[in-house]
Design a protein around this motif. Structure first.
Motif, PDB file in Angstrom:
ATOM      1  N   MET A 252       0.902  -0.944   0.015  1.00 29.33           N
ATOM      2  CA  MET A 252       0.028   0.242  -0.005  1.00 29.33           C
ATOM      3  C   MET A 252       1.029   1.233   0.168  1.00 29.33           C
ATOM      4  O   MET A 252       1.727   1.426   0.753  1.00 29.33           O
ATOM      5  N   THR A 253       0.612   2.152  -1.101  1.00 31.01           N
ATOM      6  CA  THR A 253       1.555   3.184  -1.049  1.00 31.01           C
ATOM      7  C   THR A 253       0.934   4.749  -0.679  1.00 31.01           C
ATOM      8  O   THR A 253       1.782   5.458  -0.185  1.00 31.01           O
ATOM      9  N   ALA A 254      -0.264   4.847  -0.539  1.00 32.69           N
ATOM     10  CA  ALA A 254      -0.784   6.119  -0.077  1.00 32.69           C
ATOM     11  C   ALA A 254      -2.034   5.917   0.422  1.00 32.69           C
ATOM     12  O   ALA A 254      -3.046   4.935   0.039  1.00 32.69           O
ATOM     13  N   ILE A 255      -2.598   6.890   1.156  1.00 35.68           N
ATOM     14  CA  ILE A 255      -4.044   6.712   1.875  1.00 35.68           C
ATOM     15  C   ILE A 255      -4.267   8.095   2.271  1.00 35.68           C
ATOM     16  O   ILE A 255      -3.625   9.168   2.330  1.00 35.68           O
ATOM     17  N   ALA A 256      -5.887   8.271   2.022  1.00 33.01           N
ATOM     18  CA  ALA A 256      -6.558   9.528   2.243  1.00 33.01           C
ATOM     19  C   ALA A 256      -7.799   9.000   2.969  1.00 33.01           C
ATOM     20  O   ALA A 256      -8.452   8.049   2.728  1.00 33.01           O
ATOM     21  N   TRP A 257      -8.191  10.081   3.903  1.00 40.20           N
ATOM     22  CA  TRP A 257      -9.543   9.812   4.611  1.00 40.20           C
ATOM     23  C   TRP A 257     -10.182  11.048   4.474  1.00 40.20           C
ATOM     24  O   TRP A 257      -9.782  12.221   4.981  1.00 40.20           O
ATOM     25  N   GLY A 258     -11.526  10.948   3.794  1.00 37.28           N
ATOM     26  CA  GLY A 258     -12.187  12.443   3.725  1.00 37.28           C
ATOM     27  C   GLY A 258     -13.795  12.289   3.839  1.00 37.28           C
ATOM     28  O   GLY A 258     -14.136  10.991   4.341  1.00 37.28           O
ATOM     29  N   ALA A 259     -14.315  13.084   3.986  1.00 36.94           N
ATOM     30  CA  ALA A 259     -15.861  13.203   4.157  1.00 36.94           C
ATOM     31  C   ALA A 259     -16.413  12.513   3.012  1.00 36.94           C
ATOM     32  O   ALA A 259     -15.865  12.370   1.995  1.00 36.94           O
TER      33      ALA A 259
END
Length: 572
Positions: A252-259
């Motif tokens: 896993m290279t990148a992650i984002a957590w958003g609405a």
């Protein structure tokens, strides 16, 4: 003039006429004007080459008006340089108020800057932090800083992601608060591990819950953590790769957590090395993803940039296949738009891409040192301006409150882009102060380089030369242990260990219950704990009732009444 008048005049010249803060007559406008940069929009220059070369004076006037409009629209008219790191700046973060700036680098150190206390002549970090300095084996450990993230809900703590399986939580002053657990690498089932078993690559805070954050690692998992619990993660999502030859595992290279785009929930989007893009529900379910795109980017290319828009409807990715793609979370199947953009993720895996605070534009860097501001609908450049020409621009950050852009480059330079008309505080606060007079202690040539782990970091060589001992802590970390003025701290002062509940007092019952699993069983009688599961008369045996019908009957040998069993001979 008599003798008394002469003495009074001499005293008047020596003693100041007033006390308190004196007006030095600093020209703020002149200081800001010296930071003005020439706006070079290379995207328009490229378009002008394709157009006709014959233009009249009216066209020239219109071009000048367009340049002025761009200057007012984006905060790039002025710049302020901060040179602290010796190697590439890989990550930049600011607290919500915009007063504390933290940068990470490949030199394995963090630099903490207080923007409200800097002056035009003292633009430097007030503290250098080695994330592994608190460990006994710190002299042998040094890891690249992957990511630094201030909590968006509070400026009192920030996450540090290094090239290790453990995330660390620091206070705003650079003190270690928690170190999250490392999982057992010998367990094949990743669902049974308490933490990452391989290097953590990226992290993201929950958009509304201040106590939750997520991490992605090379062990093919995404884990959700509670800030206050460091012994085990809350949830584990294992990504099953469908790529041939990967045995179901990928990085896993990148992650984002958003609405979320619809409703009050949230979404987690993560990119993998097999080229896939996976989306989970931020509040569950975690056993399967909401959507997955297998061929989002080319296989075996490092997707370093990933971000979610403020409304949660769009996702932007910057892949190692030299493309930037826009995705819609409501139709998570094919990209909405794609454009070519040279990647720097092979050399700098933390090269990012970000939505602006109002999601009206997208910003990212390039290998040529240019800042690219793109239109999210068409992904066409709205502004391309050089920041560090010839040195790759790795990380970008647009602060919503300051309305200033912070960039980090491969030459170790942090650049603050701003516009005096629309930006507030930050660089403007620095330039509104009078230059500080240099003190003797500000010159590092007049200070002694002391080794924090010994009496002195200097050693006299046979030739008569002196300097830090090769391979010592002072030679590898020349700025660690120095004050803001560059003067060395007293190395004879003993190191104060990290404050824990076990260090000064006995932990209370609440701390043990929250941090030590199954601690309530210590006060329980084992016999009573087993008997409470025993069935009562007339009740069905819940736990061992499955063997009531299948249990074989015990068979004993039948003896006649006058026959007695023979006693076994005793062994000699």
């Amino acid at each position: 003039m008599d003798r008394a008048d002469i003495d009074e005049e001499a005293l008047r010249q020596c003693v100041p006429s007033g006390f308190g803060k004196q007006d030095n007559g600093v020209n703020v406008e002149a200081q800001i004007e010296r930071c003005r940069r020439k706006i070079v929009d290379e995207s328009k220059q490229a378009d002008a080459k394709d157009a006709d070369s014959d233009k009249d004076s009216d066209d020239d006037d219109s071009d000048d008006e367009e340049d002025e409009e761009d200057e007012d629209e984006f905060p790039v008219s002025h710049e302020l340089l901060i040179k602290t790191h010796e190697r590439a700046v890989t990550t930049i973060t600011l607290d919500p108020s915009g007063t504390r700036l933290v940068t990470g680098s490949t030199d394995c150190t963090l630099k903490l800057h207080d923007l409200s206390a800097l002056t035009p002549t003292t633009i430097r970090a007030f503290k250098t932090v080695d994330p592994f300095a608190a460990k006994p084996s710190a002299a042998a450990e040094a890891h690249t800083i992957h990511q630094v993230l201030f909590s968006p809900h509070s400026g009192g703590q920030f996450l540090v992601i290094t090239a290790t399986p453990q995330a660390r939580l620091f206070s705003r002053d650079g003190e270690v608060i928690k170190e999250y657990v490392k999982g057992d690498m010998y367990l094949r089932d990743k669902l049974n591990t308490k933490g990452h078993t391989a290097e953590v690559t990226s992290a993201a805070w929950h958009p509304s819950n201040r106590d939750r954050f997520a991490t992605a690692g090379l062990d093919s998992t995404v884990r959700i953590w509670d800030v206050n619990k460091s012994l085990k993660q809350e949830q584990v999502m294992v990504h099953k790769s469908r790529a041939a030859g990967s045995a179901g595992m990928t990085r896993m290279t990148a992650i984002a957590w958003g609405a979320a785009g619809e409703g009050n929930g949230s979404v987690i989007v993560s990119a993998a090395l097999d080229g896939s893009l996976v989306m989970w529900g931020g509040e569950g379910p975690f056993h399967r993803p909401l959507g997955e795109i297998r061929d989002a980017h080319a296989k075996d290319t490092w997707t370093s940039g990933l971000d979610i828009s403020a409304d949660g409807r769009l996702v932007i990715t910057r892949g190692g296949d030299d493309t930037i793609k826009l995705w819609d979370t409501r139709k998570f199947k094919a990209p909405v738009n794609t454009t070519s953009h040279p990647s720097t993720s092979s050399q700098y895996p933390t090269s990012n891409i970000k939505f602006t605070p109002n999601s009206a534009s997208v910003i990212t860097g390039s290998e040529t040192g240019h800042l690219h501001i793109l239109n999210p609908a068409t992904l066409r450049p709205e502004l391309v301006t050089p920041v560090t020409p010839g040195s790759p621009l790795i990380t970008v950050n647009w602060h919503p409150k300051l309305n200033q852009i912070f960039t980090g480059s491969a030459n170790g330079q942090t650049t603050v882009l701003f516009n005096p008309k629309h930006s507030t505080a930050g660089a403007l606060t620095i330039l509104s102060k009078a230059p500080k007079k240099r003190h003797l202690d500000d010159d590092p040539n007049f200070t002694t380089d002391m080794d924090p782990l010994g009496m002195s970091g200097e050693a006299i060589e046979p030739g008569g030369k002196s300097g830090p001992t090769p391979g010592s802590f002072a030679s590898r970390h020349p700025t660690v242990g120095l004050t803001a003025s560059g003067k060395s701290r007293d190395p004879r002062r003993p190191h104060i260990p990290q404050t824990t509940p076990f260090a000064k007092s006995t932990p209370d019952e609440k701390y043990v219950m929250n941090n030590i699993e199954l601690s309530s069983m210590r006060d329980e009688d084992p016999r009573e704990a087993l008997l409470k599961y025993a069935p009562k008369e007339g009740e069905k045996n819940v736990f061992t009732g499955a063997w009531d019908k299948t249990q074989p009957k015990t068979l004993y040998k039948d003896y006649e009444s006058d026959e007695e069993p023979k006693a076994k001979k005793a062994k000699r």
